[in-house]
Structures are given as structure tokens and as C-alpha cells.
Design an enzyme around this catalytic site. Structure first.
Site, PDB file in Angstrom:
ATOM      1  N   ARG A   1       6.977   6.237 -11.288  1.00 15.31           N
ATOM      2  CA  ARG A   1       6.907   6.348  -9.818  1.00 15.31           C
ATOM      3  C   ARG A   1       5.725   7.252  -9.496  1.00 15.31           C
ATOM      4  NH1 ARG A   1       6.444   6.935  -5.070  1.00 15.31           N
ATOM      5  NH2 ARG A   1       7.985   6.557  -3.442  1.00 15.31           N
TER       6      ARG A   1
ATOM      7  N   ASP B   1       3.924   7.243  -0.931  1.00 13.11           N
ATOM      8  CA  ASP B   1       5.001   6.319  -0.593  1.00 13.11           C
ATOM      9  C   ASP B   1       4.372   5.104   0.069  1.00 13.11           C
ATOM     10  OD1 ASP B   1       7.628   5.373  -0.122  1.00 13.11           O
ATOM     11  OD2 ASP B   1       7.619   6.234   1.891  1.00 13.11           O
TER      12      ASP B   1
END
Length: 201
Positions: free
Chosen positions: A79, A84
Site C-alpha cells: 500500500r 490515497d
């Protein structure tokens, strides 16, 4: 007496294995996909080399800010630290505007050359057990590219300091000024993520 002690030891060992079987695996939920990972952290050597670029091999692109790579002969879900992108695979959520563009651009970037990862000690795993990392391809930051192109926002500043945070904020600000992609519609980007679905955009 020795037989009794040996028997007790065997029973104890069997009980431990019953509750903690060898090779136990955890499931982590990343979107619609259930990813299996060993309890033994297969990317821990990357964490030990925090600040250094560790080469890995691309396996799959999950979405705009997540990939799977091969490291030490095993698979890690990575990740991206501090960014984002709009959601495309989150259960119960629509495909958000620019989610597919972020996914496609991410895939294009990570398929373009040699991938290396850097981590921040103390910020190396998320609550799903995914490796948190800065991702580079041929020495170029994937996070910075996504931010500059308006396909990602700066997010999840949980345990500062971060070595690239100021640079990322500058990249994000440039995209905001030029109203690129996610910044092209008022109120789409919020402090919690992104607001709205494709049909509403």
C-alpha cells in the site's frame, strides 16, 4: 517417572500446535479480493533496510495505490505511503470518478521498469498487514507522479515525520492550482477521501 514427564510434554506440545498450527495464515481484505499472507512477515528485510531502495518484482496492480510484488520469493501486498486514490474495489462502494484512471496510470508506471521500495520504520504496516512503502520505478517516484497528475491526494499522515511528505504536499498543491483530474470539481476531494459516484460527477 520419566515416561510420565515425556507423556506430559507430548500432550502439551500437541495442545500448542492445536491452537497455533505451523504455517497459520491470515486473510486481509483489500477491496473485493481476499489476500492470503503468512504470519511470518515476508517483507521484514525491506523494513530492516528502511531508507534504502529494495528491488522487487511486480506481480499485479490492485488499484491506484496498491500493488502486489514478489520479494524474497514470496508475495507482498504493498500500500503506497502517504497517498490515497479514488476507490474502485471497496465492498459496498461505487467506482468513484478517476478511480479507473488512477488504476490504469499506476499499472502503466509500475510496468515500465525496475521497481524499488523504501519504507519508514514505525510506519511499515497498516492494520491489514500490508507493507506501507514509497514506490519507485527506475528511480522515479510513483507517488509523486500520481499526485502531480491529480490522480491522488496526500493522506494518512499518522506517525510523522515522513521523509517525502513536504515534497508530496508541493506536488499535490501544484495539481490543485491547475485543477487536474480529482481537483477539477469542487468538494470532490475531502479530508476523509472522495465524495460521489461516477453518475453524480
Amino acid at each position: 517417572m520419566r515416561k510420565r514427564v515425556a507423556g506430559c510434554a507430548l500432550i502439551a506440545a500437541t495442545s500448542i500446535l492445536a491452537f497455533h498450527p505451523i504455517g497459520t495464515q491470515n486473510k486481509e481484505d483489500t477491496g473485493n479480493e481476499q489476500i492470503i499472507q503468512n504470519e511470518a512477515r515476508i517483507g521484514d528485510s525491506i523494513v530492516e533496510e528502511a531508507g534504502s531502495g529494495v528491488p522487487v518484482t511486480w506481480v499485479a496492480t490492485i488499484d491506484g495505490d496498491t500493488i502486489k510484488v514478489r520479494v524474497e520469493g514470496n508475495i507482498e501486498t504493498v500500500r503506497y505511503l502517504l497517498i490515497d486514490t479514488p476507490e474502485s474495489k471497496k465492498p459496498g462502494m461505487c467506482v468513484q470518478p478517476f478511480a479507473m484512471e488512477a488504476f490504469q496510470r499506476n499499472e502503466e508506471l509500475v510496468r515500465a521498469g525496475e521497481i524499488t521500495l523504501e519504507v519508514e520504520k514505525g510506519n511499515d504496516r497498516d492494520s491489514y498487514g500490508r507493507l506501507l512503502a514509497y514506490v519507485f520505478v527506475n528511480g522515479n517516484s510513483v507517488q509523486e507522479t500520481l499526485l502531480k497528475e491529480g490522480l491522488a491526494r496526500v493522506a494518512y499522515i499518522i506517525h510523522p515525520p515522513y521523509r517525502y511528505l513536504e515534497r508530496y504536499l508541493e506536488d499535490e498543491n501544484l495539481a490543485k492550482i491547475e485543477k487536474r483530474n480529482i481537483w477539477g470539481k469542487a468538494n470532490y476531494v475531502t479530508q476523509w477521501g472522495f465524495s460521489g459516484c461516477g453518475s453524480e460527477f
